[in-house]
Design a protein around this motif. Structure first.
Motif, mmCIF file in Angstrom:
data_model
loop_
_atom_site.group_PDB
_atom_site.id
_atom_site.type_symbol
_atom_site.label_atom_id
_atom_site.label_comp_id
_atom_site.label_asym_id
_atom_site.label_seq_id
_atom_site.Cartn_x
_atom_site.Cartn_y
_atom_site.Cartn_z
ATOM 1 N N ALA A 126 0.462 -0.852 -0.130
ATOM 2 C CA ALA A 126 -0.064 -0.334 0.208
ATOM 3 C C ALA A 126 0.861 1.280 0.151
ATOM 4 C CB ALA A 126 -1.174 0.298 1.421
ATOM 5 N N ILE A 127 1.888 0.973 0.100
ATOM 6 C CA ILE A 127 3.260 2.445 -0.053
ATOM 7 C C ILE A 127 4.083 2.196 -1.083
ATOM 8 C CG2 ILE A 127 4.995 3.559 1.223
ATOM 9 C CD1 ILE A 127 3.694 2.920 3.906
ATOM 10 N N ALA A 128 4.419 2.672 -1.698
ATOM 11 C CA ALA A 128 4.892 2.794 -3.614
ATOM 12 C C ALA A 128 6.433 1.872 -2.783
ATOM 13 C CB ALA A 128 5.185 3.226 -4.097
ATOM 14 N N MET A 129 6.766 0.934 -3.516
ATOM 15 C CA MET A 129 8.223 0.333 -2.997
ATOM 16 C C MET A 129 8.789 -0.670 -4.141
ATOM 17 S SD MET A 129 8.486 -1.329 0.885
ATOM 18 C CE MET A 129 7.635 0.249 2.091
ATOM 19 N N ASP A 130 8.656 0.018 -5.910
ATOM 20 C CA ASP A 130 8.679 -0.658 -6.763
ATOM 21 C C ASP A 130 10.605 -1.190 -7.075
ATOM 22 O OD1 ASP A 130 10.392 1.525 -6.940
ATOM 23 O OD2 ASP A 130 9.290 2.475 -8.489
ATOM 24 N N ARG A 131 10.715 -1.496 -6.132
ATOM 25 C CA ARG A 131 11.997 -2.036 -6.782
ATOM 26 C C ARG A 131 12.034 -3.428 -5.730
ATOM 27 N NH1 ARG A 131 17.180 0.332 -7.043
ATOM 28 N NH2 ARG A 131 16.668 2.098 -8.360
ATOM 29 N N VAL A 132 10.724 -3.662 -4.942
ATOM 30 C CA VAL A 132 10.441 -5.146 -4.192
ATOM 31 C C VAL A 132 9.296 -5.717 -4.506
ATOM 32 C CG1 VAL A 132 12.926 -4.538 -3.225
ATOM 33 C CG2 VAL A 132 10.131 -4.065 -2.178
ATOM 34 N N ALA A 133 8.603 -5.065 -4.793
ATOM 35 C CA ALA A 133 7.186 -4.741 -4.945
ATOM 36 C C ALA A 133 6.853 -4.311 -5.269
ATOM 37 C CB ALA A 133 6.549 -5.216 -2.946
ATOM 38 N N GLU A 134 4.687 -4.966 -5.948
ATOM 39 C CA GLU A 134 4.367 -4.123 -6.934
ATOM 40 C C GLU A 134 3.115 -3.284 -5.629
ATOM 41 O OE1 GLU A 134 1.653 -6.766 -8.335
ATOM 42 O OE2 GLU A 134 3.088 -8.194 -9.962
ATOM 43 N N PRO A 135 3.033 -1.966 -7.159
ATOM 44 C CA PRO A 135 2.461 -1.297 -5.666
ATOM 45 C C PRO A 135 1.037 -2.393 -5.621
ATOM 46 C CG PRO A 135 1.616 -0.464 -8.334
ATOM 47 C CD PRO A 135 2.964 -1.922 -8.223
ATOM 48 N N TYR A 136 0.273 -2.280 -4.525
ATOM 49 C CA TYR A 136 -1.273 -2.424 -4.274
ATOM 50 C C TYR A 136 -2.706 -1.763 -5.529
ATOM 51 C CZ TYR A 136 -6.645 -3.886 -2.839
ATOM 52 O OH TYR A 136 -7.106 -4.711 -2.889
ATOM 53 N N ILE A 137 -2.939 -2.793 -6.058
ATOM 54 C CA ILE A 137 -4.175 -2.367 -7.103
ATOM 55 C C ILE A 137 -4.736 -3.663 -6.998
ATOM 56 C CG2 ILE A 137 -4.382 -1.773 -9.670
ATOM 57 C CD1 ILE A 137 -1.467 -1.005 -10.200
ATOM 58 N N ARG A 138 -5.790 -3.229 -7.283
ATOM 59 C CA ARG A 138 -7.144 -4.108 -6.475
ATOM 60 C C ARG A 138 -7.622 -5.280 -7.838
ATOM 61 N NH1 ARG A 138 -12.601 -5.312 -6.909
ATOM 62 N NH2 ARG A 138 -13.213 -3.220 -8.114
ATOM 63 N N LEU A 139 -7.278 -4.492 -8.652
ATOM 64 C CA LEU A 139 -7.666 -5.088 -10.226
ATOM 65 C C LEU A 139 -6.634 -6.093 -10.913
ATOM 66 C CD1 LEU A 139 -9.757 -2.717 -12.548
ATOM 67 C CD2 LEU A 139 -11.181 -4.851 -10.656
ATOM 68 N N ARG A 140 -5.347 -5.785 -10.219
ATOM 69 C CA ARG A 140 -3.766 -6.621 -10.518
ATOM 70 C C ARG A 140 -4.082 -7.663 -9.554
ATOM 71 N NH1 ARG A 140 1.474 -3.801 -11.095
ATOM 72 N NH2 ARG A 140 0.688 -2.465 -12.777
ATOM 73 N N ALA A 141 -4.462 -7.490 -8.111
ATOM 74 C CA ALA A 141 -4.319 -8.494 -7.228
ATOM 75 C C ALA A 141 -5.354 -9.664 -7.810
ATOM 76 C CB ALA A 141 -5.218 -8.005 -5.868
ATOM 77 N N THR A 142 -7.326 -8.949 -7.676
ATOM 78 C CA THR A 142 -7.849 -10.783 -8.047
ATOM 79 C C THR A 142 -7.433 -10.901 -9.525
ATOM 80 O OG1 THR A 142 -8.643 -8.768 -9.380
ATOM 81 C CG2 THR A 142 -9.332 -9.228 -7.482
ATOM 82 N N ARG A 143 -5.854 -10.202 -10.359
ATOM 83 C CA ARG A 143 -6.373 -11.386 -11.686
ATOM 84 C C ARG A 143 -4.552 -12.315 -11.207
ATOM 85 N NH1 ARG A 143 -7.420 -13.498 -16.225
ATOM 86 N NH2 ARG A 143 -6.014 -13.300 -18.143
ATOM 87 N N HIS A 144 -4.271 -11.952 -10.679
ATOM 88 C CA HIS A 144 -3.059 -12.591 -10.193
ATOM 89 C C HIS A 144 -3.490 -14.237 -9.843
ATOM 90 C CE1 HIS A 144 0.054 -10.082 -10.990
ATOM 91 N NE2 HIS A 144 -0.400 -9.078 -10.026
ATOM 92 N N MET A 145 -5.044 -13.657 -8.417
ATOM 93 C CA MET A 145 -5.327 -14.864 -8.089
ATOM 94 C C MET A 145 -6.244 -15.700 -9.259
ATOM 95 S SD MET A 145 -7.109 -12.718 -4.570
ATOM 96 C CE MET A 145 -7.031 -14.187 -3.927
ATOM 97 N N GLU A 146 -6.468 -14.976 -10.250
ATOM 98 C CA GLU A 146 -7.267 -15.644 -11.421
ATOM 99 C C GLU A 146 -6.237 -17.108 -11.440
ATOM 100 O OE1 GLU A 146 -9.364 -13.244 -13.427
ATOM 101 O OE2 GLU A 146 -10.702 -12.620 -11.976
ATOM 102 N N LYS A 147 -5.149 -16.164 -12.070
ATOM 103 C CA LYS A 147 -4.347 -17.443 -11.991
ATOM 104 C C LYS A 147 -3.471 -18.333 -10.940
ATOM 105 C CE LYS A 147 -2.590 -13.868 -16.359
ATOM 106 N NZ LYS A 147 -1.724 -12.824 -16.319
ATOM 107 N N GLY A 148 -4.152 -18.434 -10.530
ATOM 108 C CA GLY A 148 -3.074 -19.491 -8.768
ATOM 109 C C GLY A 148 -2.585 -18.082 -8.247
ATOM 110 N N ARG A 149 -1.579 -17.398 -8.661
ATOM 111 C CA ARG A 149 -0.846 -16.683 -8.200
ATOM 112 C C ARG A 149 -0.953 -16.151 -6.543
ATOM 113 N NH1 ARG A 149 0.484 -13.304 -12.568
ATOM 114 N NH2 ARG A 149 1.739 -14.443 -14.380
ATOM 115 N N VAL A 150 -0.358 -16.660 -5.056
ATOM 116 C CA VAL A 150 -1.074 -16.282 -4.244
ATOM 117 C C VAL A 150 -0.555 -14.435 -4.001
ATOM 118 C CG1 VAL A 150 -0.533 -16.262 -1.987
ATOM 119 C CG2 VAL A 150 -0.723 -18.045 -3.030
ATOM 120 N N VAL A 151 -1.359 -13.611 -3.153
ATOM 121 C CA VAL A 151 -1.005 -12.624 -3.827
ATOM 122 C C VAL A 151 -0.516 -11.834 -2.080
ATOM 123 C CG1 VAL A 151 -1.759 -9.806 -3.616
ATOM 124 C CG2 VAL A 151 -2.326 -12.155 -5.105
ATOM 125 N N ILE A 152 0.427 -11.355 -1.554
ATOM 126 C CA ILE A 152 0.566 -11.201 0.076
ATOM 127 C C ILE A 152 -0.105 -9.664 0.036
ATOM 128 C CG2 ILE A 152 2.294 -11.666 1.752
ATOM 129 C CD1 ILE A 152 3.421 -13.467 0.036
#
Length: 262
Positions: A126-152
């Motif tokens: 939820a705080i931008a740290m683009d060197r180590v993680a993606e920014p929190y984006i709800r639609l991107r998170a749900t898309r990852h989960m649809e592809k079988g990925r665990v989102v932390i």
């Protein structure tokens, strides 16, 4: 009976047998909340490698069942904003930001172990740290989960004065989770009093959201319970130390304390 009819009948029998052999999953999309304290194990600080490997193994079992999973990790094993703001003489907002960064450290450790175990994982903060993680984006998170990925999900809500319990309830609502799993360390569920202090504390098997709020049971923040109530997301509070408890819960077995309904 013709050969084609016989083959069709055999296929139906085999499908019926397969359904009987394969247990039915009750919850297919869940949000798991792990406290920072749970990562410590018996240590007084930091991360116990045995514990975090056990957590990763439980998550792997769940994903192999076909369940979509999001995870929120606390940071209390490294820094607790509310408690340590007073100890250090810091403003609580500043201390809360330190605590949010602590959660990201835990997220990255868990991601590394899950990746090594063959589980596709993404960390979103939820705080931008683009060197180590993606920014929190709800639609991107749900898309990852649809592809079988665990989102932390790391860094809490991105705002001070909100706990990771509230973050877990919020993310569960945003990803349309069917269940919020609250993993506790050496506690079997919700009790009338703190079982570590009062040996006569009564364990509840089932509670409504309102009962948790009205009884002022300290298992999680009131705001988190209210969020789950408003979005009709049931909660299960359980002991993470017992192996395969998550699997049992997802299959509909009675484990820990169930919170839901009116």
């Amino acid at each position: 009976m013709s050969r084609s009819e016989q083959l069709a009948k055999n296929n139906l029998v085999q499908e019926s047998m397969a359904k009987k052999l394969k247990p039915e999953i009750k919850y297919k999309k869940v949000l798991l909340k792990i406290s920072g304290e749970a990562l410590m194990g018996d240590k007084g600080y930091g991360i116990d490698p045995v514990v975090v490997h056990s957590i990763a193994n439980e998550i792997k079992i769940v994903t192999e069942m076909g369940v979509k999973m999001g995870v929120v990790v606390g940071g209390g094993n490294i820094f607790r904003g509310v408690q340590q703001s007073a100890n250090f003489g810091m403003d609580q907002a500043d201390a809360d930001y330190v605590g949010m960064i602590a959660t990201v450290m835990n997220c990255l450790v868990l991601q590394g172990i899950l990746k090594k175990a063959g589980v596709q994982t993404r960390v979103q903060t939820a705080i931008a740290m683009d060197r180590v993680a993606e920014p929190y984006i709800r639609l991107r998170a749900t898309r990852h989960m649809e592809k079988g990925r665990v989102v932390i999900f790391g860094a809490g809500t991105g705002n001070p004065f909100f706990s990771t319990d509230t973050t877990a309830a919020l993310r569960a609502a945003e990803i349309n989770a069917e269940l919020l799993l609250m993993a506790k360390n050496k506690i079997e569920g919700i009790y009338s009093e703190d079982p570590k202090i009062d040996s006569n504390a009564i364990k509840y098997d089932r509670l409504t959201y309102d009962q948790v709020i009205q009884k002022d049971l300290k298992v999680m923040d009131t705001s988190a319970v209210s969020l789950c109530k408003n979005n009709k997301i049931p909660i299960v509070v359980f002991n993470f130390d017992n192996p395969r408890n998550i699997e049992k819960i997802l299959l509909g077995e009675s484990v820990g304390t169930f919170v839901g309904g009116e």
